[in-house]
Design a protein around this motif. Sequence first.
Motif, PDB file in Angstrom:
ATOM      1  N   ASP A 146       0.829  -1.209   0.000  1.00 28.06           N
ATOM      2  CA  ASP A 146       0.000   0.000   0.000  1.00 28.06           C
ATOM      3  C   ASP A 146       0.865   1.262   0.000  1.00 28.06           C
ATOM      4  OD1 ASP A 146      -2.283  -1.525   0.021  1.00 28.06           O
ATOM      5  OD2 ASP A 146      -2.637  -1.326   2.183  1.00 28.06           O
ATOM      6  N   LEU A 147       1.934   1.250   0.781  1.00 30.52           N
ATOM      7  CA  LEU A 147       2.812   2.417   0.849  1.00 30.52           C
ATOM      8  C   LEU A 147       3.533   2.638  -0.483  1.00 30.52           C
ATOM      9  CD1 LEU A 147       4.076   4.727   2.402  1.00 30.52           C
ATOM     10  CD2 LEU A 147       5.728   3.104   3.377  1.00 30.52           C
ATOM     11  N   ILE A 148       4.010   1.561  -1.099  1.00 26.96           N
ATOM     12  CA  ILE A 148       4.680   1.689  -2.397  1.00 26.96           C
ATOM     13  C   ILE A 148       3.701   2.180  -3.455  1.00 26.96           C
ATOM     14  CG2 ILE A 148       5.835   0.411  -4.241  1.00 26.96           C
ATOM     15  CD1 ILE A 148       7.027  -1.394  -2.047  1.00 26.96           C
ATOM     16  N   ARG A 149       2.496   1.660  -3.415  1.00 27.28           N
ATOM     17  CA  ARG A 149       1.464   2.122  -4.356  1.00 27.28           C
ATOM     18  C   ARG A 149       1.243   3.630  -4.213  1.00 27.28           C
ATOM     19  NH1 ARG A 149      -2.911   0.207  -7.266  1.00 27.28           N
ATOM     20  NH2 ARG A 149      -2.441  -1.954  -6.671  1.00 27.28           N
ATOM     21  N   ARG A 150       1.190   4.111  -2.986  1.00 23.20           N
ATOM     22  CA  ARG A 150       0.991   5.538  -2.755  1.00 23.20           C
ATOM     23  C   ARG A 150       2.159   6.358  -3.325  1.00 23.20           C
ATOM     24  NH1 ARG A 150       0.099   6.796   3.286  1.00 23.20           N
ATOM     25  NH2 ARG A 150      -0.637   8.793   2.473  1.00 23.20           N
ATOM     26  N   MET A 151       3.373   5.839  -3.185  1.00 26.22           N
ATOM     27  CA  MET A 151       4.533   6.560  -3.716  1.00 26.22           C
ATOM     28  C   MET A 151       4.480   6.636  -5.237  1.00 26.22           C
ATOM     29  SD  MET A 151       7.793   5.565  -1.317  1.00 26.22           S
ATOM     30  CE  MET A 151       7.667   3.798  -1.500  1.00 26.22           C
ATOM     31  N   LEU A 152       4.166   5.515  -5.876  1.00 26.42           N
ATOM     32  CA  LEU A 152       4.094   5.505  -7.335  1.00 26.42           C
ATOM     33  C   LEU A 152       2.926   6.357  -7.830  1.00 26.42           C
ATOM     34  CD1 LEU A 152       4.880   1.739  -8.078  1.00 26.42           C
ATOM     35  CD2 LEU A 152       6.429   3.690  -8.257  1.00 26.42           C
ATOM     36  N   GLN A 153       1.792   6.272  -7.130  1.00 25.43           N
ATOM     37  CA  GLN A 153       0.637   7.072  -7.531  1.00 25.43           C
ATOM     38  C   GLN A 153       0.933   8.559  -7.388  1.00 25.43           C
ATOM     39  OE1 GLN A 153      -2.424   5.582  -8.710  1.00 25.43           O
ATOM     40  NE2 GLN A 153      -2.498   7.706  -9.465  1.00 25.43           N
ATOM     41  N   ARG A 154       1.695   8.918  -6.378  1.00 25.41           N
ATOM     42  CA  ARG A 154       2.114  10.313  -6.211  1.00 25.41           C
ATOM     43  C   ARG A 154       2.867  10.796  -7.452  1.00 25.41           C
ATOM     44  NH1 ARG A 154       6.870  13.097  -4.327  1.00 25.41           N
ATOM     45  NH2 ARG A 154       6.472  14.776  -2.813  1.00 25.41           N
ATOM     46  N   GLY A 155       3.795   9.956  -7.928  1.00 27.25           N
ATOM     47  CA  GLY A 155       4.543  10.323  -9.121  1.00 27.25           C
ATOM     48  C   GLY A 155       3.663  10.437 -10.353  1.00 27.25           C
ATOM     49  N   ILE A 156       2.686   9.535 -10.474  1.00 25.17           N
ATOM     50  CA  ILE A 156       1.759   9.590 -11.611  1.00 25.17           C
ATOM     51  C   ILE A 156       0.918  10.868 -11.539  1.00 25.17           C
ATOM     52  CG2 ILE A 156      -0.260   8.473 -12.645  1.00 25.17           C
ATOM     53  CD1 ILE A 156       0.910   5.781 -11.593  1.00 25.17           C
ATOM     54  N   ASP A 157       0.376  11.148 -10.370  1.00 29.83           N
ATOM     55  CA  ASP A 157      -0.500  12.318 -10.215  1.00 29.83           C
ATOM     56  C   ASP A 157       0.250  13.621 -10.467  1.00 29.83           C
ATOM     57  OD1 ASP A 157      -2.504  10.557  -9.545  1.00 29.83           O
ATOM     58  OD2 ASP A 157      -2.343  10.888  -7.376  1.00 29.83           O
ATOM     59  N   ARG A 158       1.534  13.651 -10.176  1.00 27.92           N
ATOM     60  CA  ARG A 158       2.329  14.862 -10.371  1.00 27.92           C
ATOM     61  C   ARG A 158       2.931  14.938 -11.771  1.00 27.92           C
ATOM     62  NH1 ARG A 158       4.750  16.697  -4.982  1.00 27.92           N
ATOM     63  NH2 ARG A 158       6.656  17.117  -6.167  1.00 27.92           N
ATOM     64  N   GLY A 159       2.634  13.947 -12.618  1.00 31.30           N
ATOM     65  CA  GLY A 159       3.180  13.928 -13.970  1.00 31.30           C
ATOM     66  C   GLY A 159       4.652  13.585 -14.037  1.00 31.30           C
ATOM     67  N   GLU A 160       5.178  12.937 -12.984  1.00 33.14           N
ATOM     68  CA  GLU A 160       6.612  12.601 -12.935  1.00 33.14           C
ATOM     69  C   GLU A 160       6.889  11.155 -13.332  1.00 33.14           C
ATOM     70  OE1 GLU A 160       7.646  15.646  -9.237  1.00 33.14           O
ATOM     71  OE2 GLU A 160       7.055  13.565  -8.819  1.00 33.14           O
ATOM     72  N   PHE A 161       5.917  10.272 -13.206  1.00 39.21           N
ATOM     73  CA  PHE A 161       6.074   8.864 -13.553  1.00 39.21           C
ATOM     74  C   PHE A 161       5.072   8.477 -14.630  1.00 39.21           C
ATOM     75  CE2 PHE A 161       7.577   7.512  -9.014  1.00 39.21           C
ATOM     76  CZ  PHE A 161       8.822   8.058  -9.273  1.00 39.21           C
ATOM     77  N   HIS A 162       5.531   7.568 -15.494  1.00 39.92           N
ATOM     78  CA  HIS A 162       4.614   6.864 -16.399  1.00 39.92           C
ATOM     79  C   HIS A 162       4.685   5.399 -16.005  1.00 39.92           C
ATOM     80  CE1 HIS A 162       2.524   5.283 -19.857  1.00 39.92           C
ATOM     81  NE2 HIS A 162       3.559   4.508 -20.118  1.00 39.92           N
ATOM     82  N   VAL A 163       3.608   4.866 -15.447  1.00 42.24           N
ATOM     83  CA  VAL A 163       3.575   3.482 -14.973  1.00 42.24           C
ATOM     84  C   VAL A 163       2.513   2.739 -15.764  1.00 42.24           C
ATOM     85  CG1 VAL A 163       3.207   1.980 -12.987  1.00 42.24           C
ATOM     86  CG2 VAL A 163       4.318   4.209 -12.674  1.00 42.24           C
TER      87      VAL A 163
END
Length: 235
Positions: free
Chosen positions: A153-170
């Motif tokens: 759950d914590l890792i998901r939140r970290m990755l989702q943070r990056g997606i929401d901020r436009g920093e990650f493409h997952v």
Amino acid sequence: MPPPAALTKFLSARSDDSHAKRERRKEARPGELLAAALDLFVEKGFAATRSEEVAARAGVSKGTLFLYFPSKEELFKAVVRENISGRFQEWNDEFESFEGDSAEMLRYCLKVWWDRLGAGKASGITKLVISEARNFPDIAAFYQQEVIGPGKDLIRRMLQRGIDRGEFHVADLDYAIYSLIAPMIFLIMMKHSLGACAPQGFQLEPERYIAAQIETLLHGFCKRPGDDRAVGAPA
């Protein structure tokens, strides 16, 4: 003839001091038992660790151990909560207050995880669960609930943070989580098990390994325009 007042006061003070020491010792016992149990679980595994061994290493009787932990299973659960799952509140609080970008967060997360948990004895609990889960399904279920689920759950939140901020493409968030978990499991297994099978002279440097994993996760193996580093050179 009654004892002199000074002697009475001295004896009373000694009694009070002895009582205070016993109380402090009583309060310290759960921590001492958990420390002894952690040592033995990591050294011998769950099946091979006997309750009387834990009590002896902590310097108490088996009966005293059972006053605090009524079974070996409950003792194991307490060790996990003390050393691993009890820290998720701390880690979630750090997630909430982190001010850097998401790449910095991943770098920080893996480094801090290794410094605070992976490099210590408690990471051997993960190896124990991997080794003995099929023989002790209740322990596996407990570990899933207390550690694996909250960790994902914590890792998901970290990755989702990056997606929401436009920093990650997952592409697949459900499976991307394991891209962060798997390298750390390998590092744990090298520390507590596979390292004994490593070629002579081989030494895995955890900090360098983590840095390499992060760079691969963030940038992949494909060469980027303007990247003129020598092939195989450290980042």
